[in-house]
Design a protein around this motif. Structure first.
Motif, PDB file in Angstrom:
ATOM      1  N   SER A 340      30.482 -23.766  38.118  1.00  0.00           N
ATOM      2  CA  SER A 340      31.868 -23.606  37.669  1.00  0.00           C
ATOM      3  C   SER A 340      32.219 -22.120  37.642  1.00  0.00           C
ATOM      4  O   SER A 340      31.345 -21.292  37.413  1.00  0.00           O
ATOM      5  CB  SER A 340      32.046 -24.183  36.268  1.00  0.00           C
ATOM      6  OG  SER A 340      31.552 -25.480  36.219  1.00  0.00           O
ATOM      7  N   PRO A 341      33.495 -21.797  37.858  1.00  0.00           N
ATOM      8  CA  PRO A 341      33.892 -20.380  37.848  1.00  0.00           C
ATOM      9  C   PRO A 341      33.734 -19.771  36.454  1.00  0.00           C
ATOM     10  O   PRO A 341      33.853 -20.474  35.442  1.00  0.00           O
ATOM     11  CB  PRO A 341      35.368 -20.425  38.268  1.00  0.00           C
ATOM     12  CG  PRO A 341      35.812 -21.818  37.995  1.00  0.00           C
ATOM     13  CD  PRO A 341      34.615 -22.702  38.134  1.00  0.00           C
ATOM     14  N   ALA A 342      33.473 -18.482  36.410  1.00  0.00           N
ATOM     15  CA  ALA A 342      33.293 -17.794  35.132  1.00  0.00           C
ATOM     16  C   ALA A 342      34.606 -17.797  34.362  1.00  0.00           C
ATOM     17  O   ALA A 342      35.692 -17.832  34.955  1.00  0.00           O
ATOM     18  CB  ALA A 342      32.837 -16.373  35.374  1.00  0.00           C
ATOM     19  N   SER A 343      34.486 -17.810  33.041  1.00  0.00           N
ATOM     20  CA  SER A 343      35.689 -17.823  32.221  1.00  0.00           C
ATOM     21  C   SER A 343      35.585 -16.701  31.192  1.00  0.00           C
ATOM     22  O   SER A 343      34.493 -16.282  30.810  1.00  0.00           O
ATOM     23  CB  SER A 343      35.799 -19.192  31.546  1.00  0.00           C
ATOM     24  OG  SER A 343      36.371 -19.068  30.271  1.00  0.00           O
ATOM     25  N   ALA A 344      36.746 -16.216  30.746  1.00  0.00           N
ATOM     26  CA  ALA A 344      36.746 -15.129  29.763  1.00  0.00           C
ATOM     27  C   ALA A 344      36.348 -15.649  28.388  1.00  0.00           C
ATOM     28  O   ALA A 344      35.821 -14.916  27.557  1.00  0.00           O
ATOM     29  CB  ALA A 344      38.119 -14.482  29.708  1.00  0.00           C
ATOM     30  N   THR A 345      36.579 -16.941  28.162  1.00  0.00           N
ATOM     31  CA  THR A 345      36.188 -17.535  26.880  1.00  0.00           C
ATOM     32  C   THR A 345      34.670 -17.464  26.766  1.00  0.00           C
ATOM     33  O   THR A 345      33.964 -17.867  27.691  1.00  0.00           O
ATOM     34  CB  THR A 345      36.648 -19.002  26.818  1.00  0.00           C
ATOM     35  OG1 THR A 345      38.055 -19.022  26.997  1.00  0.00           O
ATOM     36  CG2 THR A 345      36.285 -19.635  25.505  1.00  0.00           C
ATOM     37  N   VAL A 346      34.174 -16.933  25.664  1.00  0.00           N
ATOM     38  CA  VAL A 346      32.731 -16.735  25.549  1.00  0.00           C
ATOM     39  C   VAL A 346      32.015 -18.073  25.438  1.00  0.00           C
ATOM     40  O   VAL A 346      31.106 -18.379  26.202  1.00  0.00           O
ATOM     41  CB  VAL A 346      32.398 -15.827  24.341  1.00  0.00           C
ATOM     42  CG1 VAL A 346      30.897 -15.682  24.199  1.00  0.00           C
ATOM     43  CG2 VAL A 346      33.045 -14.478  24.522  1.00  0.00           C
ATOM     44  N   MET A 347      32.456 -18.860  24.481  1.00  0.00           N
ATOM     45  CA  MET A 347      31.788 -20.164  24.321  1.00  0.00           C
ATOM     46  C   MET A 347      32.808 -21.245  24.051  1.00  0.00           C
ATOM     47  O   MET A 347      33.826 -21.009  23.406  1.00  0.00           O
ATOM     48  CB  MET A 347      30.759 -20.105  23.207  1.00  0.00           C
ATOM     49  CG  MET A 347      29.977 -21.407  23.073  1.00  0.00           C
ATOM     50  SD  MET A 347      28.496 -21.225  22.112  1.00  0.00           S
ATOM     51  CE  MET A 347      27.327 -20.673  23.317  1.00  0.00           C
ATOM     52  N   GLU A 348      32.518 -22.422  24.591  1.00  0.00           N
ATOM     53  CA  GLU A 348      33.428 -23.535  24.361  1.00  0.00           C
ATOM     54  C   GLU A 348      32.624 -24.814  24.123  1.00  0.00           C
ATOM     55  O   GLU A 348      31.683 -25.108  24.857  1.00  0.00           O
ATOM     56  CB  GLU A 348      34.347 -23.696  25.585  1.00  0.00           C
ATOM     57  CG  GLU A 348      35.414 -24.729  25.343  1.00  0.00           C
ATOM     58  CD  GLU A 348      36.402 -24.836  26.507  1.00  0.00           C
ATOM     59  OE1 GLU A 348      36.353 -23.986  27.417  1.00  0.00           O
ATOM     60  OE2 GLU A 348      37.194 -25.785  26.491  1.00  0.00           O
ATOM     61  N   PHE A 349      32.992 -25.547  23.068  1.00  0.00           N
ATOM     62  CA  PHE A 349      32.412 -26.863  22.819  1.00  0.00           C
ATOM     63  C   PHE A 349      33.421 -27.882  23.342  1.00  0.00           C
ATOM     64  O   PHE A 349      34.576 -27.866  22.920  1.00  0.00           O
ATOM     65  CB  PHE A 349      32.222 -27.105  21.310  1.00  0.00           C
ATOM     66  CG  PHE A 349      30.941 -26.563  20.748  1.00  0.00           C
ATOM     67  CD1 PHE A 349      30.513 -25.274  21.044  1.00  0.00           C
ATOM     68  CD2 PHE A 349      30.140 -27.344  19.900  1.00  0.00           C
ATOM     69  CE1 PHE A 349      29.337 -24.767  20.517  1.00  0.00           C
ATOM     70  CE2 PHE A 349      28.961 -26.848  19.378  1.00  0.00           C
ATOM     71  CZ  PHE A 349      28.567 -25.553  19.679  1.00  0.00           C
ATOM     72  N   GLN A 350      33.005 -28.726  24.281  1.00  0.00           N
ATOM     73  CA  GLN A 350      33.913 -29.761  24.800  1.00  0.00           C
ATOM     74  C   GLN A 350      33.457 -31.134  24.309  1.00  0.00           C
ATOM     75  O   GLN A 350      32.438 -31.643  24.781  1.00  0.00           O
ATOM     76  CB  GLN A 350      33.913 -29.744  26.329  1.00  0.00           C
ATOM     77  CG  GLN A 350      34.572 -28.513  26.921  1.00  0.00           C
ATOM     78  CD  GLN A 350      34.600 -28.541  28.432  1.00  0.00           C
ATOM     79  OE1 GLN A 350      33.802 -29.236  29.063  1.00  0.00           O
ATOM     80  NE2 GLN A 350      35.511 -27.787  29.029  1.00  0.00           N
ATOM     81  N   SER A 351      34.195 -31.669  23.365  1.00  0.00           N
ATOM     82  CA  SER A 351      33.907 -33.004  22.800  1.00  0.00           C
ATOM     83  C   SER A 351      32.421 -33.228  22.572  1.00  0.00           C
ATOM     84  O   SER A 351      31.822 -34.158  23.097  1.00  0.00           O
ATOM     85  CB  SER A 351      34.412 -34.103  23.728  1.00  0.00           C
ATOM     86  OG  SER A 351      35.710 -33.828  24.135  1.00  0.00           O
ATOM     87  N   VAL A 352      31.837 -32.365  21.783  1.00  0.00           N
ATOM     88  CA  VAL A 352      30.384 -32.428  21.587  1.00  0.00           C
ATOM     89  C   VAL A 352      29.996 -33.432  20.499  1.00  0.00           C
ATOM     90  O   VAL A 352      30.516 -33.389  19.391  1.00  0.00           O
ATOM     91  CB  VAL A 352      29.831 -31.025  21.248  1.00  0.00           C
ATOM     92  CG1 VAL A 352      28.421 -31.115  20.713  1.00  0.00           C
ATOM     93  CG2 VAL A 352      29.898 -30.124  22.472  1.00  0.00           C
ATOM     94  N   ASP A 353      29.096 -34.323  20.859  1.00  0.00           N
ATOM     95  CA  ASP A 353      28.470 -35.228  19.884  1.00  0.00           C
ATOM     96  C   ASP A 353      27.026 -34.796  19.759  1.00  0.00           C
ATOM     97  O   ASP A 353      26.406 -34.394  20.742  1.00  0.00           O
ATOM     98  CB  ASP A 353      28.456 -36.673  20.409  1.00  0.00           C
ATOM     99  CG  ASP A 353      29.821 -37.322  20.308  1.00  0.00           C
ATOM    100  OD1 ASP A 353      30.744 -36.646  19.808  1.00  0.00           O
ATOM    101  OD2 ASP A 353      29.950 -38.479  20.744  1.00  0.00           O
ATOM    102  N   PHE A 354      26.493 -34.916  18.570  1.00  0.00           N
ATOM    103  CA  PHE A 354      25.066 -34.617  18.432  1.00  0.00           C
ATOM    104  C   PHE A 354      24.472 -35.341  17.237  1.00  0.00           C
ATOM    105  O   PHE A 354      25.132 -35.543  16.219  1.00  0.00           O
ATOM    106  CB  PHE A 354      24.841 -33.099  18.275  1.00  0.00           C
ATOM    107  CG  PHE A 354      23.389 -32.752  18.057  1.00  0.00           C
ATOM    108  CD1 PHE A 354      22.500 -32.794  19.112  1.00  0.00           C
ATOM    109  CD2 PHE A 354      22.912 -32.451  16.783  1.00  0.00           C
ATOM    110  CE1 PHE A 354      21.152 -32.526  18.922  1.00  0.00           C
ATOM    111  CE2 PHE A 354      21.558 -32.176  16.591  1.00  0.00           C
ATOM    112  CZ  PHE A 354      20.692 -32.210  17.665  1.00  0.00           C
TER     113      PHE A 354
END
Ligand code: ATP
Ligand code: MG
Length: 569
Positions: A340-354
């Motif tokens: 995936s292309p690099a993004s300026a956002t450092v970290m992103e949680f996408q609908s994370v279940d754990f």
């Protein structure tokens, strides 16, 4: 993936074990071939003796040709001498291979254990792992180096003796071999039962070792709360269980030994009665009968030896099962492909279940975006899921569903070294390596030099022996300072501080804050704290409770949520 090391019901056979061990000794083929040749030739030489003796009796003793008898005796001496030499060679060649095997098996197992994710260590007790690494590898080694050759030698000797018996006189040969055939069938029948007993014995040895290590790890609780009786009781139980199971395994392993002796006697008796009848009818010579009886002994002696080896074999196979249970586990923290292309956002949680365990979710559909240079605060009640969220940021665990992205790319696609460089964290429970301060800082920073510590002199001054201060002499607050230095030295892009200053006085906390302020402007921070003054300057505050992350507009709102959260739970 399930990381519980459960004991299997039907373990691998000898073939699978040999297949698994082969790569470890492949480069010592030469030695193995030499040992096998030596073994084979000594078995062959040993076997030709009785035939020669029988021939001498019928041809030279019967005709009073004493020089002939002497020649035969000399030849016999030579044969047996050469056979002993072959045995010696085989022992020497195999010895080196055996130590190598043990060494490499332990190395492989240790490397595997190092490679496994945190989830593995949470469900398996360290004492049991130590027992697998030490005790079980040794059991495997003992059999494969000391007994396997003997085992094969015995097998070869028996095969050869059986061949001579059947070719000298097929009917008498068959009569001599039937007790062995019966024994073989009985053995096959009881083999799974024997293996189960040995398996249980090794498992209880692992449990005993785990009890010992648990009690050593908990010595503070034992001393402070006077729990000696509790651990003594647990140890006594584990010890008693180990004793009973070892006894049961030992007894079962020896159960067949008397049968071997019985078989031998039955065979001798059959041969003597049947053989004498043949001799009296002139269908067999005395010399032939004597060589025949010798071959019967040659067949049944190794069989008796094999009874003892069989016990070692069963233990080794049970040990191999316990070892291969670890070896076949896959590390679930594998690196995946993501372009995936690099993004300026450092970290992103996408609908994370754990969840730590199946069926018990801890985080639920968590969404979160961390932008460069900002400070985020996570607040929430005890047990709400803050540390869990932080652990996912550092990839101590992978989400059960959804994705964690670092600069637009799946966190799982980063090599461990790169990830550790980009994400620094100080966990609530600061884990440090045994050794000195320097060891811990050095570990975090491979190209470390004292200049890196510039600006941290104030912190270092608090340690009696500076960088050489041993870690185990530190207070909890001091440990947190070391963890702090270790994380900051890396200049991470994302720094996660989980209650990093909870045990630190306000003056030192001010020093830490100043050090944090000197970090590059683009460093993103995630601060988890119960002391609300710690997070006053956060750009965004998230409230974490019951597996959900909710953005709180302001500090006042966060405090209100915290209060309501407490009321709810
Ligand atoms: N290793 C683990 N195995 C199983 N469950 C765990 C584990 N660690 C935490 N949990 C559970 O996950 C939930 C969230 O724990 P977590 O440590 O994330 O809470 P927290 O918000 O950091 O709490 P605190 O403020 O006390 O540090 C708790 O219910 C806890 O029991
Ligand atoms: Mg926590």
């Amino acid at each position: 993936m399930n990381y519980h090391l459960t004991e299997s019901k039907d373990g691998p056979g000898l073939g699978a074990a040999l297949g698994g061990l082969w790569p470890l000794v492949r480069d010592q083929r030469g030695q193995l071939i030499a040992a096998s040749l030596a073994l084979f030739s000594s078995a062959l030489l040993n076997l030709s003796g009785p035939a020669l003796a029988g021939y001498a009796i019928d041809h030279f003793v019967a005709t009073h040709d004493y020089p002939g008898v002497l020649r035969c005796c000399g030849l016999l001496l030579l044969l047996y001498g050469l056979a002993s030499l072959g045995q010696y060679g085989q022992t020497v060649w195999m010895g080196g291979v055996g130590q190598q095997l043990l060494f490499r098996l332990r190395t492989q197992l240790f490397a595997k254990i190092q490679d496994l994710p945190l989830a593995f260590f949470q469900v398996n007790r360290s004492g049991d792992l130590i027992s697998r690494l030490n005790n079980d590898t040794d059991k495997v080694n003992m059999f494969f180096t000391q007994s396997l050759m003997q085992f094969l030698g015995s097998l070869l000797g028996m095969g050869g003796a059986a061949f001579f018996l059947l070719s000298l006189h097929p009917q008498l040969g068959a009569a001599a071999l039937w007790p062995a055939a019966a024994l073989f069938l009985i053995n096959r029948l009881f083999s799974p039962w024997l293996r189960a007993r040995n398996r249980a014995s090794l498992a209880s040895a692992g449990n005993l070792s785990a009890e010992i290590s648990d009690s050593l790890e908990n010595f503070k609780a034992i001393v402070a709360y006077h729990r000696r009786d509790y651990f003594r009781e647990r140890f006594a139980q584990a010890n008693a269980q180990n004793y009973q199971r070892a006894l049961a395994a030992g007894l079962s392993n020896q159960l067949f030994v008397p049968c071997y002796a019985l078989c031998n006697n039955l065979a001798q008796l059959t041969v003597v009665i049947y053989g004498l009848t043949l001799v009296s009818h002139g269908q067999m010579t005395v010399g032939l009968l004597i060589s025949f009886l010798t071959y019967v002994t040659r067949f049944y002696d190794p069989l008796r030896q094999m009874a003892a080896l069989w016990a070692g074999f069963q233990t080794a196979m049970a040990g191999w099962e316990r070892i291969s249970a670890i070896l076949k586990l896959q590390s679930n923290l594998e690196q995946i492909e993501d372009s995936s292309p690099a993004s300026a956002t450092v970290m992103e949680f996408q609908s994370v279940d754990f969840g730590y365990e199946p069926g018990r979710p801890i985080l639920n559909q968590v969404q979160l975006r961390l932008e460069a240079g900002k400070t985020y605060a996570l607040v929430g009640p005890t047990g709400g899921g803050k540390t869990t969220t932080a652990s996912l940021m550092a990839r101590l665990y992978d989400p059960t569903r959804g994705k964690v992205l670092l600069h637009g790319r799946d966190l799982r696609s980063y090599a461990a070294a790169e990830r550790a460089q980009k994400v620094g964290f100080i966990l609530q429970d600061p884990f440090l390596l045994a050794g000195t301060l320097r060891d811990n800082l050095l570990y975090a920073h491979p190209d470390y030099s004292d200049e890196l510590l510039a600006g941290m002199e104030e912190l270092l001054a608090g340690f009696a022996q500076g960088l050489d201060t041993p870690i185990d002499s530190l207070s909890v607050g001091q440990r947190q300072i070391v963890a702090f230095m270790r994380a900051v030295l890396r200049r991470p892009e994302l720094l996660v501080l989980d209650e990093a200053t909870a045990n630190i006085d306000t003056v030192t906390e001010a020093i830490l804050t100043r050090i944090l302020e000197r970090l590059p402007a683009h460093t993103t921070r995630v601060v988890i704290a119960h002391r609300l003054n710690t997070i006053e300057n956060a750009d965004e505050i998230y409230f974490v409770n019951q597996g959900r992350l909710i953005r709180a507009g302001s500090m006042t709102q966060a405090v209100a949520m915290l209060r309501d959260g407490h009321r709810e739970s």
